[in-house]
Design a protein around this motif. Structure first.
Motif, PDB file in Angstrom:
ATOM      1  N   ASP A 146     -18.453  91.507 -32.968  1.00  0.00           N
ATOM      2  CA  ASP A 146     -18.498  90.053 -33.127  1.00  0.00           C
ATOM      3  C   ASP A 146     -17.111  89.421 -33.156  1.00  0.00           C
ATOM      4  O   ASP A 146     -16.893  88.351 -32.580  1.00  0.00           O
ATOM      5  CB  ASP A 146     -19.260  89.693 -34.411  1.00  0.00           C
ATOM      6  N   ASP A 147     -16.163  90.076 -33.838  1.00  0.00           N
ATOM      7  CA  ASP A 147     -14.821  89.500 -33.932  1.00  0.00           C
ATOM      8  C   ASP A 147     -14.135  89.463 -32.570  1.00  0.00           C
ATOM      9  O   ASP A 147     -13.402  88.522 -32.260  1.00  0.00           O
ATOM     10  CB  ASP A 147     -13.968  90.288 -34.928  1.00  0.00           C
ATOM     11  N   VAL A 148     -14.354  90.493 -31.758  1.00  0.00           N
ATOM     12  CA  VAL A 148     -13.767  90.517 -30.417  1.00  0.00           C
ATOM     13  C   VAL A 148     -14.386  89.416 -29.556  1.00  0.00           C
ATOM     14  O   VAL A 148     -13.675  88.710 -28.817  1.00  0.00           O
ATOM     15  CB  VAL A 148     -13.966  91.894 -29.764  1.00  0.00           C
ATOM     16  N   MET A 149     -15.693  89.250 -29.637  1.00  0.00           N
ATOM     17  CA  MET A 149     -16.363  88.191 -28.880  1.00  0.00           C
ATOM     18  C   MET A 149     -15.889  86.811 -29.339  1.00  0.00           C
ATOM     19  O   MET A 149     -15.690  85.896 -28.529  1.00  0.00           O
ATOM     20  CB  MET A 149     -17.872  88.304 -29.040  1.00  0.00           C
ATOM     21  N   ARG A 150     -15.684  86.657 -30.644  1.00  0.00           N
ATOM     22  CA  ARG A 150     -15.198  85.384 -31.182  1.00  0.00           C
ATOM     23  C   ARG A 150     -13.793  85.080 -30.639  1.00  0.00           C
ATOM     24  O   ARG A 150     -13.481  83.937 -30.297  1.00  0.00           O
ATOM     25  CB  ARG A 150     -15.179  85.451 -32.711  1.00  0.00           C
ATOM     26  N   LEU A 151     -12.970  86.113 -30.555  1.00  0.00           N
ATOM     27  CA  LEU A 151     -11.620  85.940 -30.017  1.00  0.00           C
ATOM     28  C   LEU A 151     -11.668  85.550 -28.545  1.00  0.00           C
ATOM     29  O   LEU A 151     -10.953  84.640 -28.099  1.00  0.00           O
ATOM     30  CB  LEU A 151     -10.830  87.238 -30.196  1.00  0.00           C
ATOM     31  N   TYR A 152     -12.507  86.218 -27.790  1.00  0.00           N
ATOM     32  CA  TYR A 152     -12.652  85.931 -26.355  1.00  0.00           C
ATOM     33  C   TYR A 152     -13.076  84.478 -26.124  1.00  0.00           C
ATOM     34  O   TYR A 152     -12.503  83.771 -25.288  1.00  0.00           O
ATOM     35  CB  TYR A 152     -13.690  86.892 -25.764  1.00  0.00           C
ATOM     36  N   THR A 153     -14.057  84.030 -26.898  1.00  0.00           N
ATOM     37  CA  THR A 153     -14.570  82.661 -26.743  1.00  0.00           C
ATOM     38  C   THR A 153     -13.535  81.623 -27.131  1.00  0.00           C
ATOM     39  O   THR A 153     -13.331  80.625 -26.422  1.00  0.00           O
ATOM     40  CB  THR A 153     -15.836  82.470 -27.589  1.00  0.00           C
ATOM     41  N   GLU A 154     -12.850  81.844 -28.246  1.00  0.00           N
ATOM     42  CA  GLU A 154     -11.861  80.871 -28.732  1.00  0.00           C
ATOM     43  C   GLU A 154     -10.712  80.704 -27.742  1.00  0.00           C
ATOM     44  O   GLU A 154     -10.318  79.583 -27.415  1.00  0.00           O
ATOM     45  CB  GLU A 154     -11.334  81.315 -30.097  1.00  0.00           C
ATOM     46  N   VAL A 155     -10.162  81.811 -27.260  1.00  0.00           N
ATOM     47  CA  VAL A 155      -9.015  81.733 -26.354  1.00  0.00           C
ATOM     48  C   VAL A 155      -9.394  81.064 -25.037  1.00  0.00           C
ATOM     49  O   VAL A 155      -8.623  80.277 -24.483  1.00  0.00           O
ATOM     50  CB  VAL A 155      -8.445  83.148 -26.100  1.00  0.00           C
TER      51      VAL A 155
END
Length: 446
Positions: A146-155
């Motif tokens: 989830d944290d990796v997906m959150r990072l991908y979406t935010e950037v």
């Protein structure tokens, strides 16, 4: 490599100062129908430099120098207008009530307010985006969760970053051959120059030899944790392992930092505590009028190195409890208590705790002992937040919109606390103090 556009706040600050100076110059030209002489300029700057400083401070409180300013683009006109109105009101008070700031004729300030708003609006809404355009680097994000997906979406949804993820690759979903083929295609099709990954992730280890060869093609590698911290100002708790703490968390003394921090604690506690005493009679009367019960309460909380400390507060609930969250018992916040909490007046007795050295002005907020036991059992690594002295306010309090009242919200608080412990410095402490003031002012206006 920093993924955040760290230059933007500095450029915005310099631009605002130039806009204010230009506005004053244009005001004098318009008012006197001539280019201002050095003596005329100096006479006005003597009064206006404090007004400029006040203007910049209010812009800071309005969030106009946040590193995520790009997120506010759609709200920028209204935020700018509100900040300008507040700044103008404060400037008018100084201009018309304090002789030092008084410049004749008074219409000078009115003209300045109008011109400065027009120039500020043009600079912030139109000029800055034209003058400062980020050159993005195509990159690949390797990881899962989830944290990796959150990072991908935010950037990828915020243009304020120097990276643009062209792909998210989860190693667990591919064999070595599939991974190599997909990675090669991404590099060729999108001119990828950066790869973000957690090299210590067990699922990524089999692919490291292939990634290693990319160094010869001048591909840059960035640690996933550092990118996450730069973007979210917190540590990705779901991704860290014990080795991360050994590498990043130190309990060694920072002699100069600790000395300055303690000096600031004592000075602020003496001044703040003395001023707060003026409000004590009103708070005491209000609590007594609402009903029976003690005025002050003491709570045993967890201090540095898990040492129990006794914290003092004005009573804001019907009774004192330990180990429960709001809503889990019949205990309720009183009407007076609601105001005390909203204004943080209930925390005023803790200036005494700061003087004693039990807590600092800035640090992770200390939990009551029962609640800490409960959270330590539910959240991995939770007790690490007590390797430093707890504080009256902390990084998590300035970043979270709610008071943690669940396991998930406290996991998020831990992520911010770990960021603070890793990066603690005098500059970060001062930033937290100013952000706390901003939070209290905003909360008080609701």
């Amino acid at each position: 490599m920093r993924v955040i556009n760290t230059k933007e706040p500095v450029i915005l600050l310099i631009g605002d100062v130039l806009v204010l100076c230009t506005s004053l110059w244009a005001t004098l030209v318009l008012r006197y129908q001539d280019l201002p002489s050095a003596s005329l300029w100096n006479a006005h700057m003597g009064a206006f430099y404090v007004i400029f400083a006040l203007w910049i401070f209010i812009f800071y409180l309005a969030g106009l120098y946040e590193k995520h300013t790009a997120i506010l683009r759609n709200k920028l006109p209204s935020i700018l207008f509100n900040a300008h109105v507040i700044s103008s009101l404060f400037a008018a008070v100084l201009f018309y009530t304090i002789p030092f700031f008084s410049i004749t004729p008074k219409t000078t300030l009115v003209i300045f307010i109008v011109i400065s708003f027009l120039l500020q609006f043009l600079f912030r809404v139109y000029g800055f985006s034209k003058l400062f355009t980020l050159k993005k680097e195509n990159s690949i994000l390797i990881g899962g969760g989830d944290d990796v997906m959150r990072l991908y979406t935010e950037v990828n949804t915020n243009k304020n970053y120097v990276l643009s993820f062209v792909s998210l690759i989860s190693p667990e979903s591919f064999s070595k051959s599939d991974f190599e083929v997909r990675l090669k295609r991404m590099l060729d099709e999108h001119s990828v120059s950066v790869i973000v990954l957690d090299s210590k992730d067990k699922s990524i280890e089999p692919f490291l030899p292939k990634l290693y060869m990319l160094l010869l093609e001048e591909v840059k590698f960035i640690d996933l944790y550092q990118v996450y911290e730069d973007v979210f100002d917190k540590v990705p708790v779901s991704l860290i392992r014990y080795g991360w703490f050994i590498e990043n968390i130190t309990v060694a003394q920072k002699i100069m930092y600790d000395l300055l921090k303690r000096t600031i604690d004592i000075c602020v506690a003496l001044v703040g505590g003395s001023i707060s005493l003026l409000l004590y009679p009103f708070v005491i009367v209000a609590i007594k009028l609402e009903g029976p019960g003690p005025i002050f309460i003491s709570q045993v909380r967890v201090g540095k190195n898990n040492r129990p400390i006794k914290i003092y507060k004005f009573r804001s609930m019907t009774k004192n409890e330990d180990g429960v969250w709001i809503g889990e018992s019949q205990n309720k916040i009183t009407r007076v208590g609601a105001f005390l909490r909203k204004s943080s007046i209930d925390e005023f007795p803790q200036f005494w705790n700061i003087l004693k050295g039990d807590i600092s002005l800035v640090g992770p907020r200390p939990d009551m002992t029962g609640l800490e036991t409960r959270l330590s059992q539910e959240i991995p690594y939770y007790s690490v937040r007590y390797v430093v002295k707890p504080g009256l306010s902390g990084w998590a309090q300035t970043k979270q919109d709610v008071i943690p009242n669940s396991i998930e919200e406290n996991k998020d608080r831990l992520a911010y606390d770990l960021y603070y412990i890793k990066n603690r410095s005098l500059f970060l402490d001062i930033t937290i103090i100013f952000k706390t003031i901003k939070t209290l002012l905003i909360r008080g206006g609701r």
